[in-house]
Each structure stands twice: as C-alpha cells, then as structure tokens.
Write an enzyme that holds these catalytic residues in place. Structure first.
Site, mmCIF file in Angstrom:
data_model
loop_
_atom_site.group_PDB
_atom_site.id
_atom_site.type_symbol
_atom_site.label_atom_id
_atom_site.label_comp_id
_atom_site.label_asym_id
_atom_site.label_seq_id
_atom_site.Cartn_x
_atom_site.Cartn_y
_atom_site.Cartn_z
ATOM 1 N N ARG A 153 -7.092 7.365 6.998
ATOM 2 C CA ARG A 153 -6.323 6.809 8.108
ATOM 3 C C ARG A 153 -5.236 5.860 7.610
ATOM 4 N NH1 ARG A 153 -4.795 1.861 10.140
ATOM 5 N NH2 ARG A 153 -6.877 1.043 9.663
ATOM 6 N N ASP A 154 -5.628 4.726 7.102
ATOM 7 C CA ASP A 154 -4.666 3.707 6.683
ATOM 8 C C ASP A 154 -3.872 4.154 5.466
ATOM 9 O OD1 ASP A 154 -3.315 1.332 6.701
ATOM 10 O OD2 ASP A 154 -4.932 0.136 5.871
ATOM 11 N N HIS A 205 -9.934 -7.054 4.483
ATOM 12 C CA HIS A 205 -9.049 -5.901 4.301
ATOM 13 C C HIS A 205 -7.820 -6.390 3.535
ATOM 14 C CE1 HIS A 205 -7.331 -1.994 5.999
ATOM 15 N NE2 HIS A 205 -6.263 -2.573 5.447
ATOM 16 N N HIS A 208 -4.550 -5.992 0.860
ATOM 17 C CA HIS A 208 -3.557 -5.107 0.267
ATOM 18 C C HIS A 208 -3.185 -5.672 -1.104
ATOM 19 C CE1 HIS A 208 -2.064 -2.480 3.774
ATOM 20 N NE2 HIS A 208 -3.245 -2.969 4.083
ATOM 21 N N CYS A 213 1.743 -0.622 5.513
ATOM 22 C CA CYS A 213 1.889 -0.857 6.953
ATOM 23 C C CYS A 213 3.242 -0.325 7.404
ATOM 24 C CB CYS A 213 1.792 -2.350 7.278
ATOM 25 S SG CYS A 213 2.118 -2.740 9.016
ATOM 26 N N ASN A 240 -3.255 -0.322 -0.107
ATOM 27 C CA ASN A 240 -4.497 -1.064 0.071
ATOM 28 C C ASN A 240 -5.156 -1.375 -1.269
ATOM 29 O OD1 ASN A 240 -5.345 -0.932 3.146
ATOM 30 N ND2 ASN A 240 -4.448 1.057 2.658
#
Length: 302
Positions: free
Chosen positions: A16-17, A208, A210, A241, A250
């Site tokens: 997803r991310d 979370h 990065h 993002c 990430n």
C-alpha cells in the site's frame, strides 16, 4: 544497559504505502504474487492496498481485485486503508481483516491529503470506526506529520496527543504515529515519546518512520527503549508521501529485520524468503530498491 524486547511486530506496508508513490502502475497479477510471497515470509500483518478513489491514487485502483485474489495464510492479518464509508463497504465486501483510517496532525497537510480540516475529519472517521466495529473488524489509525509538516514545519507534541486521544476515543485499536517526511531524529523521538506516554497507551502505539535522512533505524532504537514494539516498514524501503515533496521511502523491512535479529530480537520473519520477495518486486519495478540489504544482495549477484 537497556532491556531490549524479546519480540517485535513488523507491519508490512509495502503493497500500500510502498506502491502508492510509484510512477508506474504495478500489474494486478504482480501485486497478488508479491503479497503471496510476503505471506510465506512469516509476517503476521500485511497492508495489502487502499480503498481510496482511483482519481487520488491510481496505482491502487485494483484494491478490490487484489483483496479478492490473494492467497490468505492463517495467522496473517490482511489490512487495507479506507478513507470513508464507501471505502469501508468495499473493504467489508472483500473481507479485509482490519481497516485503517488516516489523518494528519497538521491542518494544512490534512487539507492537502483529505481535503478537510482536522475537525471536519473526525466525524467522517468516527462513522467509519463505528461501522467497522459493527462488521467485526479491528481498526487502526494513522496519524501523519507527527514529527514535522512540509507546509507548517514543527508540529506541537500536544497537537499529536489530541489527535491520538480523539482516535482512541472513537474506539480504534491501535494508532500508528508517522514521521511522514522523514525529519525525526533520535532526541526528538525520545522527547516526544516521553510526553506521549503520559496520556496515550504505549501498548497501543506503533511507529511509522521514513528514512529520508537516514534516521529511521536510529529512531527505532529509541522507540524500543520506550517499550514500543510495533513498527511499520516497507520491503526494500519502498514508499513516500504523494503530498509531501521529497519524502523518500519508508523504513526498510529488510534492514529492520537484519538489525533486530542480530540484536537477538525475534520478528517471525524468514530472512531468505524476505530476500526472495524483495527481489521479486525489484524486478517488477525494474529499479534498484534503496534498502541496504537489497544493495548488498545486488552486489553479491554481480
């Protein structure tokens, strides 16, 4: 000497991310094959896609198809991001195990990302949480820009606390606190977690990070010292993002696993199978992934 935990849960957000920020749209079949490889690698949690409108994230327009086609392994939670009630309906229809809601700690980023102010966002998310619970789904909340905003700069610690408290008040089971643009440093993480622990349930928090400035693993170490044992990561360091210019990938799952295992901390993830899954998605994307472990693997193959 710090007492390190015996086990850490890594929540894989690559499908997803990781993929939402790629310029190319990965074919549906390759997404399914990759998620199946991740399932075999020993994860207990994989975020498979996002049920947002294709206009906003076309790379994930096949979320329903992906969720309906993957081979689900017992013991693995398959999660998806949902922006609103309509997205929740799609997630429920495809029997996703957990739904994730999302918002920012800074108002400007929230408006860029969701097209609503923070206060306008709460009622929308509250409805999603309520409906998800009625459907028997667990709910996770993402709070972005907790360590800094690309538009507003520093974000006050108590602002993040307020947003998290509102999410917990809705009934979310866990909140993932995000360093969306990769500006956090170990001292800042220490200071903020010291404050957040006073008001928020530490066993229901995830981090979370990065790795925009190479600080992600250092920030994990500080978080471990505060008894955080759940971390989001993306295999190979994929991600970023879409609404934060320059926010690179990430925290890399493979780098995190390497570090934790050599510290004697279990993750349940098989390093060899993780390499195979990383190599697969690297070939699909036709580019070298940024994680250190992928760099080592690529050099060994030359």
């Amino acid at each position: 000497m710090f007492h390190w935990p015996d086990h850490v849960m890594i929540k894989e957000v690559g499908p997803r991310d990781g993929l939402q920020n790629e310029k190319i749209e990965v074919p549906f079949e390759d997404k399914v094959a990759w998620i199946n490889l991740l399932s075999e690698a020993g994860y207990s949690y994989i975020e498979i896609s996002s049920f947002v409108h294709p206009k906003w994230i076309p790379q994930l327009k096949d979320a329903r198809q992906v969720a309906s086609s993957i081979e689900r392994k017992p013991g693995v939670t398959y999660a998806a991001l949902v922006p609103n009630r309509k997205g929740l309906e799609a997630a429920v229809d495809t029997d996703v195990d957990e739904v994730s809601i999302f918002m920012s700690a800074s108002d400007t980023h929230n408006k860029k990302n969701i097209n609503k102010s923070i206060e306008e966002t709460f009622p929308v998310l509250e409805e999603v949480v309520k409906e998800a619970k009625l459907e028997g789904k667990s709910v996770r909340g993402y709070v972005s820009t907790a360590f800094g905003c690309p538009y507003e700069g520093d974000v006050a610690t108590d602002q993040v606390t307020m947003v998290c408290e509102r999410l917990f008040g809705m009934g979310v089971d866990e909140v993932s606190i995000g360093d969306t643009i990769g500006v956090a440093n170990p001292m800042q993480v220490d200071q903020k977690l010291t404050e957040w622990k006073k008001s928020l349930p530490i066993d229901q928090l995830a981090m979370h990070f990065h790795n925009t400035r190479g600080m992600a693993l250092a920030n994990v170490l500080v978080s471990l010292q505060h008894n955080i044992t759940t971390f989001d990561a993306a295999l190979g360091g994929l991600g970023g993002c879409p609404y934060a210019k320059g926010a690179s990938g990430n925290l890399a799952t493979d780098d995190l696993v390497y570090m934790l295992h050599r510290m004697g901390i279990e993750t349940g993830i098989d390093e060899q199978k993780l390499k195979e899954a990383g190599n697969f998605i690297q070939n699909v994307l036709n580019k070298t992934l940024p994680s250190h472990q992928m760099q080592v693997m690529n050099k060994e193959r030359v």
